[in-house]
Every structure is written in structure tokens, then in C-alpha cells.
Design an enzyme around this catalytic site. Structure first.
Site, PDB file in Angstrom:
ATOM      1  N   GLN A 204       0.815  -1.216   0.000  1.00 37.34           N
ATOM      2  CA  GLN A 204       0.000   0.000   0.000  1.00 37.34           C
ATOM      3  C   GLN A 204       0.851   1.270   0.000  1.00 37.34           C
ATOM      4  O   GLN A 204       0.324   2.376   0.068  1.00 37.34           O
ATOM      5  CB  GLN A 204      -0.929   0.018   1.220  1.00 37.34           C
ATOM      6  CG  GLN A 204      -1.922  -1.135   1.266  1.00 37.34           C
ATOM      7  CD  GLN A 204      -3.046  -1.005   0.243  1.00 37.34           C
ATOM      8  OE1 GLN A 204      -3.201   0.031  -0.407  1.00 37.34           O
ATOM      9  NE2 GLN A 204      -3.834  -2.050   0.092  1.00 37.34           N
ATOM     10  N   SER A 224       2.668  -5.444  -5.052  1.00 35.69           N
ATOM     11  CA  SER A 224       1.664  -6.056  -5.915  1.00 35.69           C
ATOM     12  C   SER A 224       1.280  -5.080  -7.033  1.00 35.69           C
ATOM     13  O   SER A 224       1.080  -3.891  -6.772  1.00 35.69           O
ATOM     14  CB  SER A 224       0.437  -6.355  -5.056  1.00 35.69           C
ATOM     15  OG  SER A 224      -0.569  -6.943  -5.832  1.00 35.69           O
ATOM     16  N   ALA A 225       1.152  -5.591  -8.264  1.00 38.05           N
ATOM     17  CA  ALA A 225       0.884  -4.702  -9.403  1.00 38.05           C
ATOM     18  C   ALA A 225      -0.512  -4.071  -9.356  1.00 38.05           C
ATOM     19  O   ALA A 225      -0.687  -2.924  -9.750  1.00 38.05           O
ATOM     20  CB  ALA A 225       1.059  -5.470 -10.708  1.00 38.05           C
ATOM     21  N   HIS A 226      -1.498  -4.830  -8.850  1.00 38.64           N
ATOM     22  CA  HIS A 226      -2.867  -4.313  -8.999  1.00 38.64           C
ATOM     23  C   HIS A 226      -3.207  -3.166  -8.050  1.00 38.64           C
ATOM     24  O   HIS A 226      -4.282  -2.568  -8.146  1.00 38.64           O
ATOM     25  CB  HIS A 226      -3.905  -5.449  -8.906  1.00 38.64           C
ATOM     26  CG  HIS A 226      -4.172  -5.985  -7.535  1.00 38.64           C
ATOM     27  ND1 HIS A 226      -5.278  -5.639  -6.818  1.00 38.64           N
ATOM     28  CD2 HIS A 226      -3.497  -6.862  -6.778  1.00 38.64           C
ATOM     29  CE1 HIS A 226      -5.280  -6.293  -5.664  1.00 38.64           C
ATOM     30  NE2 HIS A 226      -4.201  -7.043  -5.616  1.00 38.64           N
ATOM     31  N   THR A 262       6.100 -21.124 -14.599  1.00 38.14           N
ATOM     32  CA  THR A 262       6.245 -20.295 -15.793  1.00 38.14           C
ATOM     33  C   THR A 262       5.816 -18.868 -15.482  1.00 38.14           C
ATOM     34  O   THR A 262       4.774 -18.655 -14.848  1.00 38.14           O
ATOM     35  CB  THR A 262       5.394 -20.878 -16.938  1.00 38.14           C
ATOM     36  OG1 THR A 262       5.863 -22.202 -17.172  1.00 38.14           O
ATOM     37  CG2 THR A 262       5.504 -20.053 -18.207  1.00 38.14           C
ATOM     38  N   CYS A 351     -10.286  -8.216   1.681  1.00 36.87           N
ATOM     39  CA  CYS A 351     -10.192  -9.632   2.025  1.00 36.87           C
ATOM     40  C   CYS A 351     -10.944  -9.939   3.317  1.00 36.87           C
ATOM     41  O   CYS A 351     -11.396 -11.040   3.542  1.00 36.87           O
ATOM     42  CB  CYS A 351      -8.733 -10.038   2.189  1.00 36.87           C
ATOM     43  SG  CYS A 351      -7.611  -9.101   1.181  1.00 36.87           S
TER      44      CYS A 351
END
Ligand code: PMP
Length: 413
Positions: A204, A224-226, A262, A351
Site C-alpha cells: 500500500q 503487488s501490481a494491482h 512459468t 479480504c
């Protein structure tokens, strides 16, 4: 109806530039980056460019970046991976690990697992403003301590933790630990002691704060990307070279054997592009704009809605957070009323919001459980406008008024 999004701590929309950077990697450049042929090399180039962008942002070496599926996985890898590796090297040794009471569940759960496996876990308390006390950290670090993990910005109330100062304390302890060992007789002093490793969950913080890993004395950092206008399902762990790590996902030898699987090439390219957008100058400008919007939003709410308690301590909070309790009304009822008007807010962290339990963060800050249930989290983002926020205040005022009319709890006050 034009919808208004005020839940940027839960997730953010993908920036157009980020999406544009990702698009070729779904079709034209679809290769597996582990393949030797040109398709593979093309995909690998995308991944390595993103790694370079991430290493620039974090001021670290490219091979100190481990791509993951997000911050949850990065937190799990850092916490269980570092302590697990130290345990393996020193079987039977007493180990202490330190965190705080206000962490995200993806930190708290791995710590619970460590505790069940015999590690002594210390949860540092917080002030009423939701900030750890450095003196408590200093007291908690002992010779058995292997890891300290503290979040940079709390996702619910937005409190900023003194990460650099905590890093300095840990660094100083490590110097003393080494000095003590060096002062022993070479024949009897045993192996060189392991330092205390320092991890932060910066999920954050990335949009707003200095995440330079050297400036902050960090050995590990999750993001985190999002949460930064990038795609969902991708993130990274910065892990300082020579930090012991026991991989949690094995069998593919990717990411220098530290995380098999991957790679999510379009996601990683998106993460790199999202981080590239965050130059120091842009961050400063964005912080000033968002905090101006947020402060005027708060002023309007407190002027127009009685018994609106601001739980975010503005002196120590990230620019986009405004966490309120509207006395006498359930947070869930407000959330639903606003959602019917097209306004998206949250009652806590996304969450945790489907569990009707008072937030552990608010409880740790000493907020009574009844008031914790009255709370709504507004988190502003870079696309919000003054007009949207004025409309949100109007709708909020109407919703709280209506809900209080039917609240026996509020009327009997
Ligand atoms: N840590 C914090 C502080 C968060 O806010 C979140 C997202 N709610 C996470 C970790 C988990 O991130 P991700 O969704 O990428 O797994």
C-alpha cells in the site's frame, strides 16, 4: 449512472499506458521466456526489461527481484522462506520472529504457521494512530531474532510505519551482534552469527512513499501490481543477495530456483510499466493532489455529518486514506446504500470485509468493537475528481441520515 470508485486500497484500474505495454505479450510475443528460440527470447526480453524497471524503482540489482503472483505470495515466500532457511541451517536453535498486530492476513497467517512450528513470534502493539512504537521494536530484538516484518502502510487506516527508522535499529543490532562475535576467542566463538533480516510489505506504500531498499535498510520487500494501476495476479519480492531463502514453490528452477512456475509475462511487463510510471516527481505531484482532495473530502464530511469519527490519523497517514466511523450505523449498511448509488467504498480490507468480525487493526488501535462496526474506508486514487467527491459526500450524508432514522441504537443516544 456514472459510478464513483473510492476503494483504491482494494485494487486500482489498469493505467492505459500499462495496458498498452502488456497487449503484445498476449498474442504476438506469446513465447515462454524459458524457451531458447526467438519466441522465448522475445518474451524473456519483456520480463528482463520489467526486472530492470523494478530494480531501478527499488534501487537494487536485477537478480534481487523475484516475480510472484502478487503480494500474498511474496509475503509468504519472504516470511516462511527466510525463517525456514535459517531453521534448516541451524536445527534445534531457538528462533524469534517479530511482526506487528496490524499486518495484512498474508503476513499474519505465515507468522501463525511459524509459531505452530516452534518459532517464538512477537506481535508489536500500535499507538491509537495505528503506528508501531520503535522502542517496543528495540526491546523485542534479541540474539535469537531472525526476522522482522513490518508493513509500510496499513491498508485499512493508512498509517505509515517508520520503516527507515526500524531498519536503522535492526542494522545497529546487527553491527553489535557481529562485534560481540568478533570479540570472542576465534577457537570457541562458533559460526558467524546470522543477522536479523528485515522485510516490509510495501503493497500500500508503492504509490506514495520512498521504496528505495538501501535507504530503508531492507533485506526483503513485497509489492503487488494491482494496487499501482497494474494488472491483478502479479507482484514481486525484492530479496537482498545472500539472504537465505527456502523456496515455497519448487520444481521448475525459475527465478534462480527461488520461485518455480512459468512466468506471467504480460503481467510482469505490466508491473514493470506500472513501476516506471512512478518517478519521484510524479509521486510528489500525485501525493499533493490526492491529499488535497482527501483533506477537503474529510472537512466536508465532518462539517455535514454529525458523529463522524475520523479513525485515520492525518499526521501519519498515506495521502489517499480516510477511514471513518459513523456512530450508530453499521458500516455494511452504508456500503450497500452507497453501492446502490454507484459509489464503491469498503468497510475494511477487501479480504476481511466478508467476515462480520471487527477489524483486528481497529481493535489494536483501541477503537471499541461497536464503533469499529460503524466504519467505512474511503481510499482515493489518481483518477478521482473534486466533483466525484462532492457527490459522494452528498450521497453519504443522505445514507447516514436515513440509516440513523431507523437505528434504535442511534436514536436512544
Ligand atoms: N498486503 C497488503 C497490505 C494488501 O493490502 C494486500 C491486498 N489487499 C496484500 C498484501 C495482498 O496482495 P495481493 O492481492 O497481491 O495478493
Amino acid at each position: 449512472m456514472k459510478r464513483i470508485y473510492l476503494d483504491h486500497s482494494a485494487t486500482t484500474p489498469v493505467d492505459k499506458k500499462v495496458l498498452r505495454a502488456m497487449m503484445p505479450y498476449f498474442q504476438d510475443k506469446f513465447g515462454n521466456p524459458s524457451s531458447i528460440h526467438s519466441f522465448g527470447q522475445q518474451a524473456s526480453k519483456g520480463v528482463e526489461d520489467a526486472r530492470l524497471a523494478a530494480s531501478k524503482f527499488l534501487n537494487c540489482a536485477p537478480d534481487e527481484i523475484i516475480f510472484t503472483s502478487g503480494a500474498t505470495e511474496a509475503n509468504n515466500l519472504a516470511i516462511k522462506g527466510i525463517v525456514g532457511a535459517i531453521k534448516k541451517k541451524n536445527p534445534g536453535k531457538k528462533i524469534r520472529a517479530i511482526t506487528s498486530v496490524i499486518e495484512h492476513d498474508s503476513v499474519l497467517e505465515p507468522f501463525s504457521e511459524l509459531e505452530r512450528s516452534g518459532v517464538e513470534v512477537i506481535h508489536l502493539p500500535v499507538t491509537p494512530g495505528g503506528v508501531i512504537k520503535l522502542e517496543e521494536l528495540r526491546k523485542a530484538i534479541d540474539d535469537d531474532t531472525a526476522l522482522v516484518s513490518l508493513m509500510y502502510v496499513n491498508s485499512e487506516v493508512g498509517s505509515i510505519q517508520p520503516i527507515r527508522e526500524a531498519g536503522k535499529i535492526i542494522h545497529k543490532h546487527n553491527e553489535q551482534r557481529l562485534k560481540k562475535w568478533l570479540s570472542g576467542k576465534p577457537a570457541s566463538r562458533g559460526e558467524k552469527p546470522e543477522p536479523v533480516y528485515f522485510h516490509t510489505d510495501a503493497t500500500q506504500a508503492v504509490n506514495f512513499l520512498n521504496c528505495d531498499t538501501k535507504h530503508n535498510f531492507l533485506d526483503a520487500l513485497s509489492l503487488s501490481a494491482h494496487k499501482i494501476y497494474g494488472p491483478k495476479g502479479v507482484g514481486l519480492l525484492y530479496l537482498k543477495n545472500k539472504t537465505p531463502i527456502s523456496a515455497q514453490a519448487t520444481g521448475g528452477h525459475h527465478e534462480l530456483n527461488r520461485r518455480s512456475g512459468t512466468l506471467n509475462v504480460p503481467g510482469i511487463v505490466g508491473l514493470g510499466a506500472a513501476l516506471s510510471q512512478l518517478s519521484a516527481a510524479k509521486v510528489l505531484k500525485n501525493n499533493a493532489r490526492i491529499s488535497r482532495l482527501r483533506d477537503s473530502f474529510i472537512k466536508k464530511i465532518t462539517a455535514r455529518i454529525p458523529d463522524a469519527v475520523l479513525n485515520t490519523d492525518l499526521r501519519t497517514a498515506a495521502p489517499g486514506h480516510a477511514h471513518f466511523s459513523f456512530l450508530g450505523v453499521e458500516g455494511e449498511s452504508i456500503l450497500i446504500a452507497l453501492d446502490l448509488e454507484g459509489i464503491a467504498v469498503s468497510t475494511g480490507s477487501a479480504c476481511a470485509s466478508n467476515r462480520l468480525k471487527a477489524s483486528h487493526v481497529l481493535v489494536a488501535m483501541g477503537i471499541p468493537v461497536e464503533i469499529a462496526h460503524n466504519s467505512i474506508r474511503f481510499t482515493l486514487g489518481k483518477y478521482n475528481s473534486e466533483k466525484e467527491l462532492s457527490q459522494a459526500v452528498r450521497q453519504l450524508e443522505a445514507a447516514v441520515k436515513k440509516l440513523r432514522k431507523i437505528s434504535t441504537e442511534y436514536r436512544s443516544k
